[in-house]
Design a protein around this motif. Structure first.
Motif, PDB file in Angstrom:
ATOM      1  N   ARG A 184       0.829  -1.210   0.000  1.00  0.00           N
ATOM      2  CA  ARG A 184       0.000   0.000   0.000  1.00  0.00           C
ATOM      3  C   ARG A 184       0.869   1.267   0.000  1.00  0.00           C
ATOM      4  O   ARG A 184       0.375   2.357  -0.231  1.00  0.00           O
ATOM      5  N   TRP A 185       2.158   1.095   0.286  1.00  0.00           N
ATOM      6  CA  TRP A 185       3.067   2.234   0.344  1.00  0.00           C
ATOM      7  C   TRP A 185       3.906   2.371  -0.918  1.00  0.00           C
ATOM      8  O   TRP A 185       4.842   3.180  -0.977  1.00  0.00           O
ATOM      9  N   ILE A 186       3.607   1.562  -1.941  1.00  0.00           N
ATOM     10  CA  ILE A 186       4.405   1.575  -3.164  1.00  0.00           C
ATOM     11  C   ILE A 186       3.531   1.988  -4.347  1.00  0.00           C
ATOM     12  O   ILE A 186       2.452   1.433  -4.561  1.00  0.00           O
ATOM     13  N   SER A 187       4.008   2.960  -5.112  1.00  0.00           N
ATOM     14  CA  SER A 187       3.252   3.468  -6.253  1.00  0.00           C
ATOM     15  C   SER A 187       3.393   2.537  -7.463  1.00  0.00           C
ATOM     16  O   SER A 187       4.231   1.625  -7.473  1.00  0.00           O
ATOM     17  N   LYS A 188       2.598   2.803  -8.481  1.00  0.00           N
ATOM     18  CA  LYS A 188       2.663   1.992  -9.702  1.00  0.00           C
ATOM     19  C   LYS A 188       4.013   2.146 -10.401  1.00  0.00           C
ATOM     20  O   LYS A 188       4.454   1.260 -11.133  1.00  0.00           O
ATOM     21  N   LYS A 189       4.668   3.286 -10.162  1.00  0.00           N
ATOM     22  CA  LYS A 189       5.985   3.524 -10.768  1.00  0.00           C
ATOM     23  C   LYS A 189       7.121   2.911  -9.952  1.00  0.00           C
ATOM     24  O   LYS A 189       8.290   3.019 -10.333  1.00  0.00           O
ATOM     25  N   GLY A 190       6.787   2.316  -8.814  1.00  0.00           N
ATOM     26  CA  GLY A 190       7.807   1.646  -8.022  1.00  0.00           C
ATOM     27  C   GLY A 190       8.437   2.488  -6.937  1.00  0.00           C
ATOM     28  O   GLY A 190       9.386   2.060  -6.276  1.00  0.00           O
ATOM     29  N   GLY A 191       7.908   3.685  -6.722  1.00  0.00           N
ATOM     30  CA  GLY A 191       8.418   4.542  -5.649  1.00  0.00           C
ATOM     31  C   GLY A 191       7.534   4.455  -4.421  1.00  0.00           C
ATOM     32  O   GLY A 191       6.498   3.775  -4.412  1.00  0.00           O
ATOM     33  N   ASN A 192       7.934   5.125  -3.361  1.00  0.00           N
ATOM     34  CA  ASN A 192       7.139   5.126  -2.139  1.00  0.00           C
ATOM     35  C   ASN A 192       6.023   6.167  -2.216  1.00  0.00           C
ATOM     36  O   ASN A 192       6.222   7.289  -2.694  1.00  0.00           O
ATOM     37  N   VAL A 193       4.839   5.780  -1.777  1.00  0.00           N
ATOM     38  CA  VAL A 193       3.662   6.646  -1.791  1.00  0.00           C
ATOM     39  C   VAL A 193       3.740   7.631  -0.625  1.00  0.00           C
ATOM     40  O   VAL A 193       4.078   7.253   0.498  1.00  0.00           O
ATOM     41  N   TYR A 194       3.428   8.895  -0.911  1.00  0.00           N
ATOM     42  CA  TYR A 194       3.364   9.901   0.149  1.00  0.00           C
ATOM     43  C   TYR A 194       1.975   9.889   0.766  1.00  0.00           C
ATOM     44  O   TYR A 194       0.961   9.901   0.065  1.00  0.00           O
ATOM     45  N   VAL A 195       1.918   9.832   2.083  1.00  0.00           N
ATOM     46  CA  VAL A 195       0.663   9.904   2.820  1.00  0.00           C
ATOM     47  C   VAL A 195       0.748  11.094   3.767  1.00  0.00           C
ATOM     48  O   VAL A 195       1.732  11.237   4.499  1.00  0.00           O
ATOM     49  N   PRO A 196      -0.243  11.995   3.764  1.00  0.00           N
ATOM     50  CA  PRO A 196      -0.200  13.171   4.655  1.00  0.00           C
ATOM     51  C   PRO A 196       0.013  12.772   6.107  1.00  0.00           C
ATOM     52  O   PRO A 196      -0.505  11.745   6.567  1.00  0.00           O
ATOM     53  N   SER A 197       0.778  13.583   6.831  1.00  0.00           N
ATOM     54  CA  SER A 197       1.126  13.252   8.213  1.00  0.00           C
ATOM     55  C   SER A 197      -0.079  13.190   9.135  1.00  0.00           C
ATOM     56  O   SER A 197      -0.042  12.508  10.159  1.00  0.00           O
ATOM     57  N   TYR A 198      -1.170  13.895   8.800  1.00  0.00           N
ATOM     58  CA  TYR A 198      -2.343  13.831   9.667  1.00  0.00           C
ATOM     59  C   TYR A 198      -3.124  12.525   9.493  1.00  0.00           C
ATOM     60  O   TYR A 198      -4.031  12.246  10.263  1.00  0.00           O
TER      61      TYR A 198
END
Length: 503
Positions: free
Chosen positions: A423-437
């Protein structure tokens, strides 16, 4: 005389009825049944042993936000929420209206006036100092060097020894000792050598743990009751006093010793390429930083850099050990990064560690499900209205359940209870950003953890080294249950067997 007592009883009964209905009118969103005199405390005490999971159940059944009222006349009243919009409002959008407050500082007395308990200018001063220290490249190098040295000289040899002996070991205790030695070296320039095969009992570590455990009880007891226990020096308050005394004696002795060394070497001639944080604070602060400031700074740094890492590593290895497919994917990624590289995992540079995308996702997923600090507490300065529609009175207390936030379908989807690094990995293979809140393990807004990046570095260094060299197997019957503490550790530890991984 009979008429007098009758009138007094009638007046008292009428007063209680009025007070009861007043509480009902004031508490519009009750989380539990509000019993006469006892308030909602009985339900909390009955579920204290499972308070974190209990908070999830209760908040889910109340749309994520509700009110808790304690026993009458105790002012033990809280607005509890796990709504990310409320969190964003309080910690970021309306930051200046919400403070730690004097009551928080009373409960967290052991923290003194450090960065975790201070407000306004005192907080800004602490934050500016630590921001300057943490962002300095020389400190980052010093931290990495210290951790790698402890890893190579103590942790990996100990795990190899435990593998040879074939004994069951409490991995949480191992991490406790590892991080305690590290934080002592980083903050104090002193290694107590807790991490050794004979598992010595270190008085200062025991005192530190006890102080934290006692703080949680202050949250569950009326203020007058724990203050009475403090005055009488009984129960957890006696333990709190004794543990703080032990810790303070230890710290003040080191401060005196370091002060003498700095005078001897005229503040600048120690010959060290990079000093520990205590030495740096004493050098740069000079007359501004007295013994009390230094003591409080050290205690807060201990909590930030020791227990949180212990918690994260313990839950990470439990989740990985009980999810073999995740373990296989992490190992595959580590081997891909190495390729024909002759480096060992503990020699990986920071840039190479950043390439471990799946490992990063697994760590984030661990922190989502088991945030090291399971709840956050704030006090309103002025009246406010939260995005959820709940009104906040002046001086009202708010509690955020970070633990519950990681288990809400509305935030993370129907699979929120699954350990799913993907769930933390994007389709491009990078890490997904999730807002800190939403992903609030490192707090949010201006009080976002300064050591976030350093924490990821530490955890990746340890995780890659251990997983590449050893297989961790949780022993049958070991139950991973959150402890009752301000830091989310395992109640009975993590019992495992360690085997050498074939290369």
């Amino acid at each position: 005389m009979a008429m007098f007592w009758y009138a007094a009883a009638t007046t008292a009964a009428l007063f209680c009825i009025i007070h009861f209905f007043r509480r009902r009118l004031c508490c519009r969103y009750p989380l539990f049944t509000d019993y006469p005199f006892l308030g909602m405390l009985p339900q909390v005490l009955c579920n204290l042993w499972r308070i974190h999971d209990f908070s999830v159940e209760v908040l889910k059944s109340h749309g994520g936000t509700g009110e808790f009222t304690g026993p009458w006349f105790t002012n033990m009243n809280y607005l509890v929420t796990s709504d990310p919009l409320n969190v964003h409002h309080v910690l970021s959008k309306n930051f200046n209206n919400y403070v730690k407050g004097p009551e928080f500082r009373e409960i967290f007395q052991a923290f003194g006036d450090g960065i975790f308990t201070s407000d306004a200018e005192a907080w800004k001063y602490n934050r500016d100092i630590f921001h300057s220290l943490f962002k300095h490249r020389s400190f980052e190098v010093f931290l990495e060097t210290t951790i790698r040295k402890k890893l190579q000289n103590s942790l990996l040899p100990m795990l190899d020894y435990l593998h040879q002996q074939g004994n069951v070991v409490d991995l949480q205790d191992v991490f406790n000792r590892f991080t305690f030695d590290n934080i002592c070296s980083i903050v104090l320039g002193y290694d107590p050598n807790c991490l050794s095969v004979d598992f010595p009992e270190v008085e200062i570590e025991k005192a530190f743990n006890q102080a934290e455990e006692s703080i949680i009880y202050r949250h569950t007891m009326p203020k007058r009751l724990w203050k009475l226990q403090k005055w009488l020096q009984i129960g957890h308050e006696k333990k709190m006093t004794e543990s703080c005394k032990t810790f303070d004696q230890f710290i003040h002795a080191l401060i005196a010793s370091r002060s003498e060394a700095l005078r001897k070497y005229n503040n600048n001639e120690t010959g060290e390429a990079c000093a520990d944080l205590l030495t740096t604070l004493m050098r740069e602060g000079k007359e501004q930083h007295d013994a009390r400031f230094l003591r409080d700074a050290v205690f807060n740094l201990f909590v930030a850099g020791r227990d949180t890492i212990t918690s994260a590593l313990t839950w990470f290895f439990w989740l990985v050990a009980t999810n073999p497919l995740v373990e296989a994917k992490i190992l595959e990624e580590i081997n891909e990064i190495f390729g024909s590289n002759e480096k060992t995992p503990d020699d990986l540079s920071v840039e190479e560690l950043k390439k471990l995308v799946y490992l990063h996702g697994a760590i984030c997923e661990t922190l989502r499900l088991f945030p090291p600090i399971p709840f956050e507490r704030k006090q309103a300065v002025e009246a406010d209205m939260l995005p959820s529609g709940h009104g906040v009175n002046p001086r009202a207390m708010l509690i955020f359940s970070l633990y519950a936030m990681g288990r809400f379908e509305e935030i993370w989807g129907e699979d929120c209870m699954e350990f799913k690094p993907e769930r933390w990995i994007s389709k491009k293979g990078g890490n997904v950003y999730v807002p800190s809140y939403k992903f609030i393990a490192f707090n949010a807004g201006p009080r976002t953890c300064l050591g976030k990046d350093l924490s990821f570095i530490q955890m990746k260094i340890v995780a890659t080294a251990i997983l590449r060299n050893f297989h961790i197997q949780v022993v049958e019957g070991c139950v991973a249950w959150p402890s009752l503490s301000i830091v989310l550790l395992m109640k009975d530890g993590l019992k495992v067997k360690i085997t050498k991984r074939e290369t």
